[in-house]
Design a protein around this motif. Structure first.
Motif, short mmCIF file in Angstrom:
data_model
loop_
_atom_site.label_atom_id
_atom_site.label_comp_id
_atom_site.label_asym_id
_atom_site.label_seq_id
_atom_site.Cartn_x
_atom_site.Cartn_y
_atom_site.Cartn_z
N PHE A 9 33.17 38.69 34.04
CA PHE A 9 32.34 39.86 34.22
C PHE A 9 32.28 40.69 32.95
O PHE A 9 33.31 41.00 32.34
CB PHE A 9 32.87 40.74 35.37
CG PHE A 9 32.59 40.18 36.73
CD1 PHE A 9 31.42 40.51 37.40
CD2 PHE A 9 33.48 39.32 37.35
CE1 PHE A 9 31.15 39.99 38.66
CE2 PHE A 9 33.23 38.81 38.61
CZ PHE A 9 32.06 39.14 39.26
N GLY A 10 31.07 41.04 32.56
CA GLY A 10 30.88 41.94 31.43
C GLY A 10 30.61 43.34 31.93
O GLY A 10 31.02 43.71 33.04
N THR A 11 29.90 44.13 31.12
CA THR A 11 29.63 45.51 31.51
C THR A 11 28.61 45.60 32.63
O THR A 11 28.49 46.64 33.27
CB THR A 11 29.12 46.32 30.30
OG1 THR A 11 27.95 45.66 29.78
CG2 THR A 11 30.18 46.40 29.22
N ASP A 12 27.86 44.51 32.88
CA ASP A 12 26.84 44.56 33.91
C ASP A 12 26.73 43.21 34.61
O ASP A 12 25.70 42.55 34.56
CB ASP A 12 25.50 44.98 33.30
CG ASP A 12 24.56 45.59 34.33
OD1 ASP A 12 25.03 45.99 35.41
OD2 ASP A 12 23.35 45.66 34.05
N GLY A 13 27.81 42.80 35.25
CA GLY A 13 27.82 41.54 35.97
C GLY A 13 28.19 40.36 35.09
O GLY A 13 28.77 40.50 34.02
N ALA B 163 38.27 46.56 39.14
CA ALA B 163 39.32 45.99 39.98
C ALA B 163 38.75 45.00 40.99
O ALA B 163 39.35 43.94 41.26
CB ALA B 163 40.08 47.11 40.70
N VAL B 164 37.59 45.30 41.56
CA VAL B 164 36.98 44.41 42.54
C VAL B 164 36.43 43.17 41.84
O VAL B 164 36.55 42.04 42.35
CB VAL B 164 35.87 45.14 43.32
CG1 VAL B 164 35.19 44.18 44.30
CG2 VAL B 164 36.46 46.33 44.08
N GLU B 165 35.80 43.36 40.67
CA GLU B 165 35.33 42.19 39.92
C GLU B 165 36.49 41.28 39.54
O GLU B 165 36.37 40.05 39.62
CB GLU B 165 34.60 42.66 38.65
CG GLU B 165 33.27 43.33 38.93
CD GLU B 165 32.56 43.81 37.67
OE1 GLU B 165 31.34 44.05 37.73
OE2 GLU B 165 33.23 43.95 36.63
N ASN B 166 37.62 41.87 39.16
CA ASN B 166 38.80 41.07 38.83
C ASN B 166 39.28 40.27 40.03
O ASN B 166 39.69 39.11 39.91
CB ASN B 166 39.93 41.96 38.32
CG ASN B 166 39.64 42.54 36.94
OD1 ASN B 166 38.81 42.00 36.19
ND2 ASN B 166 40.30 43.63 36.60
N GLU B 167 39.22 40.87 41.22
CA GLU B 167 39.65 40.18 42.43
C GLU B 167 38.73 39.00 42.72
O GLU B 167 39.18 37.93 43.13
CB GLU B 167 39.68 41.13 43.61
CG GLU B 167 40.25 40.50 44.87
CD GLU B 167 40.33 41.45 46.05
OE1 GLU B 167 40.69 40.99 47.15
OE2 GLU B 167 40.00 42.65 45.88
N ILE B 168 37.43 39.19 42.50
CA ILE B 168 36.49 38.09 42.70
C ILE B 168 36.82 36.94 41.76
O ILE B 168 36.84 35.76 42.16
CB ILE B 168 35.04 38.58 42.49
CG1 ILE B 168 34.62 39.52 43.62
CG2 ILE B 168 34.07 37.39 42.42
CD1 ILE B 168 33.29 40.20 43.41
N GLU B 169 37.09 37.26 40.50
CA GLU B 169 37.45 36.20 39.54
C GLU B 169 38.71 35.47 39.95
O GLU B 169 38.82 34.25 39.85
CB GLU B 169 37.63 36.81 38.14
CG GLU B 169 36.32 37.11 37.43
CD GLU B 169 36.49 37.25 35.92
OE1 GLU B 169 37.39 36.57 35.37
OE2 GLU B 169 35.74 38.03 35.31
#
Length: 455
Positions: A5-9, A135-141
């Motif tokens: 994930f970058g700054t916008d997805g 934090a949520v993007e990290n969980e998805i990864e």
């Protein structure tokens, strides 16, 4: 592997960096993170969902690669047990709005914004229509590729088309403005992108006489010589047609810029200044404050200060602007690039919404846009990117002393900003001054210091 994930997805060249397999895997992981949070809360008949099954809405811009990526995303979501509503080609802010309006548990937008056609991206939205926190993007990864119990039979998600919901979004943005745009001649540049249908329709329904350019997407021409990053054609058409205003969106229409009848470009700072003054006069500017980034022109800040309006600065990026706005309850903010956030009406930057409010201010004031935008004077701004240096040394004493000397020379008529790049071995030097000559001279001087002191 670095963070996806970058700054916008998640973005990349579709088919090479952003593959169908990755799109499906990301969607499965996102369904587990965002869908589980809303699992078994869906009411009977909610947005056509089966009882006790979470819902996702999926939209995209017109890129050719969006077709296979949409199929992969929908497959991942449905195979995870989520019902999916396919919205078709719509702007990012429309997907954000419809996520909440349709009672979905999550939204997905496929777009690479202002990037060229070979690129694409996946952006996930929470049930409230907001971009996900880190934090949520990290969980998805972290949940990519994990083992999971696959639904079968009646437990798999169902998919249906919901293309007609575009009208719900158009009606929403129109409901946020009072009065009509009758008598206003507007040229609209849709960037061959996601707004090519809804933007002209909304403006015409508001009463404007509309001429379009960049409104014939073929899957490969998005942002190609048109849109908010290529304003030359719009300027030419506005002048040749004698139009009152030109509006330019980017590929996913989450931002817009404008062109006055004179051909003058009206950037995001000027748009925010006009909106801030208008909202301030109407008593609708929350906290009497606008949130902008450190890259907003000093002229913008001086103009608002003179009008008795406070400006709060954040790091560059609309997510940081949004964070500050939500934290303190402010309702207007944005960036020089044309990302404008009006949180009374939208959870994201919304180019169509912004343009409607801008044009409404023009009609209400009865003055040309160029005159309204003259409320602020853009100070000459020079940006020098010094490459091949150690960005960690941006705070070395030698550079600090050079910056202090430049600031003494500028006084209150300019400013200096030194920004290490977040991704490259590069330090950005930005100088604003009363004259272009002074700004260039000081920027070059500081860049020379960076080259010798930050190696």
């Amino acid at each position: 592997m670095g963070r996806l994930f970058g700054t916008d997805g998640v973005r990349g060249v579709a088919g090479r960096d952003l593959t169908a397999e990755l799109a499906m895997d990301l969607s499965v992981a996102a369904a587990h993170v965002l869908g589980d949070a809303g699992a078994f809360t869906a009411g009977i008949g909610r947005s056509g969902s089966s009882p006790n099954r979470p819902i996702a809405v999926v939209g995209r811009d017109p890129r050719a690669s969006g077709e296979f990526l949409e199929a992969a995303v929908v497959a991942g979501l449905a195979s995870s047990g989520m019902d999916v509503l396919r919205l078709g080609v719509l702007p990012t802010p429309a997907v954000a709005y419809l996520t909440t309006a349709l009672g979905a548990d999550m939204g997905v937008m496929l777009s690479a914004s202002h990037n060229p056609a070979p690129d694409n991206g996946i952006k996930f939205l929470d049930r409230d229509g907001y971009k996900l926190p880190d934090a949520v993007e990290n969980e998805i990864e972290q949940r990519l590729g994990e083992k999971w119990d696959r639904p079968v039979g009646g437990a798999v998600g169902r998919v249906r088309d919901a293309y007609g919901e575009a009208d719900r979004y158009v009606s929403h943005v129109l409901s946020t403005v009072s009065g009509r745009l009758d008598g206003l001649n507007v040229v609209v540049d849709c960037a061959h992108g996601a707004a090519h249908i809804v933007a002209p329709e909304a403006l015409m329904r508001a009463g404007a006489k509309v001429e379009t350019i960049g409104a014939r997407p073929d899957g490969l021409n998005i942002n190609a010589g048109v849109g908010s990053t290529h304003l030359d054609k719009l300027q030419q058409v506005v002048i040749s047609r004698g139009a009152d205003v030109g509006i330019a969106y980017d590929g996913d229409a989450d931002r817009c810029l404008a062109v006055a009848h004179t051909g003058e470009v009206i950037d995001g700072d000027q748009i925010m200044a006009v909106l801030a003054m208008d909202m301030h006069a109407e008593g609708k500017l929350a906290g009497n404050t606008v949130v902008a980034t450190v890259m907003s022109n000093l002229g913008f800040k001086l103009a608002l200060r003179n009008a008795g309006i406070d400006v709060i600065e954040t790091a560059v990026g609309d997510r940081y602007v949004l964070e500050a706005m939500r934290e303190s309850g402010y309702n207007l903010g944005g960036e020089q690039s044309g990302h404008v956030l009006m949180l009374d009406h939208s959870t994201t930057g919304d180019g169509l919404l912004t343009s409607l409010h801008l044009l409404s201010a023009v009609v209400r004031e009865g003055r040309p846009l160029a005159e309204l935008a003259s409320v602020m004077t853009r100070l000459p701004q020079v940006l020098v990117n010094v490459k091949g240096v150690d960005r960690a040394k941006a705070s070395v004493p030698e550079l600090g002393e050079a910056v202090a000397a430049a600031e003494r020379e500028l006084g209150e008529t300019g400013r200096v900003l030194i920004r290490p790049s977040g991704t490259e071995p590069m330090i950005r030097v930005m100088v604003e001054a009363a004259s272009a000559e002074q700004a260039q001279r000081l920027a070059d001087r500081l860049a020379d210091v960076v080259r010798t002191a930050c190696v």
